[in-house]
Design an enzyme around this catalytic site. Structure first.
Site, PDB file in Angstrom:
ATOM      1  N   VAL A  44     -18.348 -19.694 -10.853  1.00  0.00           N
ATOM      2  CA  VAL A  44     -18.692 -20.966 -10.209  1.00  0.00           C
ATOM      3  C   VAL A  44     -18.758 -22.089 -11.241  1.00  0.00           C
ATOM      4  O   VAL A  44     -18.220 -23.184 -11.034  1.00  0.00           O
ATOM      5  CB  VAL A  44     -20.024 -20.843  -9.438  1.00  0.00           C
ATOM      6  CG1 VAL A  44     -20.471 -22.209  -8.919  1.00  0.00           C
ATOM      7  CG2 VAL A  44     -19.890 -19.872  -8.278  1.00  0.00           C
ATOM      8  N   CYS A  45     -19.397 -21.822 -12.365  1.00  0.00           N
ATOM      9  CA  CYS A  45     -19.525 -22.848 -13.403  1.00  0.00           C
ATOM     10  C   CYS A  45     -18.167 -23.252 -13.962  1.00  0.00           C
ATOM     11  O   CYS A  45     -17.950 -24.418 -14.311  1.00  0.00           O
ATOM     12  CB  CYS A  45     -20.426 -22.350 -14.527  1.00  0.00           C
ATOM     13  SG  CYS A  45     -22.146 -22.123 -14.032  1.00  0.00           S
TER      14      CYS A  45
END
Length: 219
Positions: A44-45
């Site tokens: 996600v990051c």
């Protein structure tokens, strides 16, 4: 230390992918967005850092610098940037802070004081609360704090929208309603009398005795 809106953003020195910085000095006389990550090479990051890189010009238009932080060493950030380019097509040209000793994460109340003094051996789940966005004004005060769970990617267009609102309402005695976007009607604050509102804004609509709307000021 618990941080709240209108607190002075804690100052710190740190290593970044663009060399050492002193945070308040780096902010200078403009705005800043500090956004944090629990660990490098997390899916996600990776998408978030790329999305932020794609919007870098929009932040520049608003006089806002952007800086990321992840609970890992700077050397690891350099390798991660290659993955971000592969995944999103964007080069990360803004600085990324290395927080291998957890100093900044604890200073900004994203990790407890007892979290230890090293990122070594810590998993993303150990650092799950390092998922905050801080908007900081030229006065070095925190204007907004948003914290997301690890499984929910952040919407950086919302951060831009919030900056538009914060900058507008800092200049004029107005507030912005729910779901407001640049150019839409705004709310006149209670501190402005009806007479003064006419002088300042011209015509306005009284929706309720305490809710008055007018066109967005442009000056």
């Amino acid at each position: 230390m618990s941080l709240r809106i209108n607190d002075i953003a804690p100052d710190f020195t740190a290593d970044t992918t663009q060399g050492p910085i002193s945070f308040h000095e780096w902010i200078g006389s403009g705005w800043a967005v500090l956004f944090s990550h629990p660990k490098n090479f997390t899916p996600v990051c990776t998408t978030e850092l790329g999305a932020m890189a794609g919007l870098a010009g929009e932040f520049t238009k608003r006089g806002a610098k952007i800086i990321g932080i992840s609970v890992d060493p700077v050397e690891s950030h350099a390798k991660w940037k290659n993955d971000i380019k592969t995944a999103t097509g964007f080069d990360v040209e803004y600085p990324l802070i290395g927080d291998k000793d957890l100093k900044v994460a604890k200073l900004y109340d994203m990790l407890p004081a007892g979290a230890g003094e090293s990122s070594e051996g810590r998993t993303p789940a150990d650092n799950a609360t390092v998922r905050s966005v801080f908007i900081i004004g030229p006065d070095k005060k925190i204007k907004l704090i948003l914290t997301y769970p690890m499984t929910t990617g952040r919407n950086f267009n919302e951060i831009l929208r919030a900056i538009d609102s914060i900058q507008l309402t800092a200049k004029h005695q107005v507030a912005t309603p729910a779901n407001w976007n640049q150019g839409e009607d705004v709310i006149i604050t209670a501190a402005v009398s009806n007479e003064d509102a006419i002088t300042r804004f011209g015509a306005f609509d009284t929706v309720l005795p305490y809710l008055r709307k007018t066109k967005q000021p442009t000056a």
